[in-house]
Design a protein around this motif. Sequence first.
Motif, mmCIF file in Angstrom:
data_model
loop_
_atom_site.group_PDB
_atom_site.id
_atom_site.type_symbol
_atom_site.label_atom_id
_atom_site.label_comp_id
_atom_site.label_asym_id
_atom_site.label_seq_id
_atom_site.Cartn_x
_atom_site.Cartn_y
_atom_site.Cartn_z
ATOM 1 N N GLN A 153 0.814 -1.223 0.000
ATOM 2 C CA GLN A 153 0.000 0.000 0.000
ATOM 3 C C GLN A 153 0.849 1.275 0.000
ATOM 4 N N PRO A 154 1.776 1.457 0.953
ATOM 5 C CA PRO A 154 2.566 2.689 0.929
ATOM 6 C C PRO A 154 3.508 2.780 -0.260
ATOM 7 N N VAL A 155 3.904 1.633 -0.828
ATOM 8 C CA VAL A 155 4.784 1.653 -1.998
ATOM 9 C C VAL A 155 4.037 2.206 -3.209
ATOM 10 N N VAL A 156 2.746 1.892 -3.312
ATOM 11 C CA VAL A 156 1.918 2.479 -4.372
ATOM 12 C C VAL A 156 1.878 3.993 -4.236
ATOM 13 N N LEU A 157 1.641 4.470 -3.020
ATOM 14 C CA LEU A 157 1.631 5.911 -2.778
ATOM 15 C C LEU A 157 3.008 6.518 -3.008
ATOM 16 N N LEU A 158 4.045 5.796 -2.633
ATOM 17 C CA LEU A 158 5.414 6.263 -2.847
ATOM 18 C C LEU A 158 5.679 6.511 -4.325
ATOM 19 N N ALA A 159 5.281 5.576 -5.180
ATOM 20 C CA ALA A 159 5.579 5.676 -6.610
ATOM 21 C C ALA A 159 4.956 6.926 -7.223
ATOM 22 N N ILE A 160 3.671 7.152 -6.961
ATOM 23 C CA ILE A 160 3.010 8.300 -7.585
ATOM 24 C C ILE A 160 3.426 9.608 -6.923
ATOM 25 N N THR A 161 3.706 9.579 -5.616
ATOM 26 C CA THR A 161 4.151 10.794 -4.938
ATOM 27 C C THR A 161 5.556 11.178 -5.381
ATOM 28 N N LEU A 162 6.399 10.186 -5.634
ATOM 29 C CA LEU A 162 7.744 10.469 -6.132
ATOM 30 C C LEU A 162 7.677 11.114 -7.511
ATOM 31 N N TYR A 163 6.779 10.605 -8.357
ATOM 32 C CA TYR A 163 6.580 11.245 -9.662
ATOM 33 C C TYR A 163 6.091 12.684 -9.476
ATOM 34 N N GLY A 164 5.152 12.874 -8.571
ATOM 35 C CA GLY A 164 4.661 14.223 -8.304
ATOM 36 C C GLY A 164 5.761 15.139 -7.793
ATOM 37 N N SER A 165 6.723 14.559 -7.059
ATOM 38 C CA SER A 165 7.829 15.351 -6.532
ATOM 39 C C SER A 165 8.754 15.837 -7.641
#
Length: 277
Positions: A153-165
């Motif tokens: 779950q947090p890895v999914v959020l990590l991937a898209i948040t990293l792109y957003g970063s």
Amino acid sequence: MLTMIGITFREGLNRKVLLISLVLAAIFLGLYGTGVHYAAKSFNESPNPMLASVVYPQLLSFGLYFGGFIVSFLAIFSTVGAISSEIETGIIQAIITKPLRRRDYVLGKFLGLGLFLALYSAVFFTVIALIINLKTGLVLEGQWKALGLFALQPVVLLAITLYGSVVFPTIANGVVMFMLYAVAIIGGMVEQIGWLINNAGLQQAGIVTSLVMPVDSLYRKIVHLLLSPADNPLNALQQMGPFGSMAEPSVWMVVYALLYVVFFTGLAVYSFNRKDI
């Protein structure tokens, strides 16, 4: 890249957001453990096996649902400025001039934070499962698979948040990611209501939001793995309410979540390679 992974992992351990998350986790687990203790004590003093077989799974679902929220809070806040904050402060200029490829920089960030978040999630899941098992005696089926999905779950959020970063300023990225996470949570509840009242429109709305952000679908899959033995006649009652899962997400949703991680991580690498800094 290994150096970048190590640096990022240590940064995750030293972030203030980790301390805040640990405090929230300690408060939550303390209150949760107390609630489960007194619920179990009540059933021990006044046995009601049928009611207990419904309440105990609901307590487990409640713990995993809000535990997932805390883990997601950590994932977003620890990643929201992973790259953008270093661009805004100019630190990135000192990093990319070293013999470090941009691809390795982004992947190092992803793998370092991913390892940190996966370990944190695994510990959180294990504590919740132990509380339930020790206090209620509830046997959890498929707990190893469920632990893996909880850590995903947090890895999914990590991937898209990293792109957003990479593409957004830090504050804007935080706002966008919380909105996406809120959409996933609300969509999951809407779909649950749709299955409860047999409304195809609400069901489809929930499925669409799970495609936009598959975090809630992973949670619903976890609940089914833990609480849906084939011979359980009370399964429908256990899965009722906002924390249950009236319809089990297919294995293809798990595959989709994995592809989602790969896609947004790759998109982050591609975008950063093309970014003028």
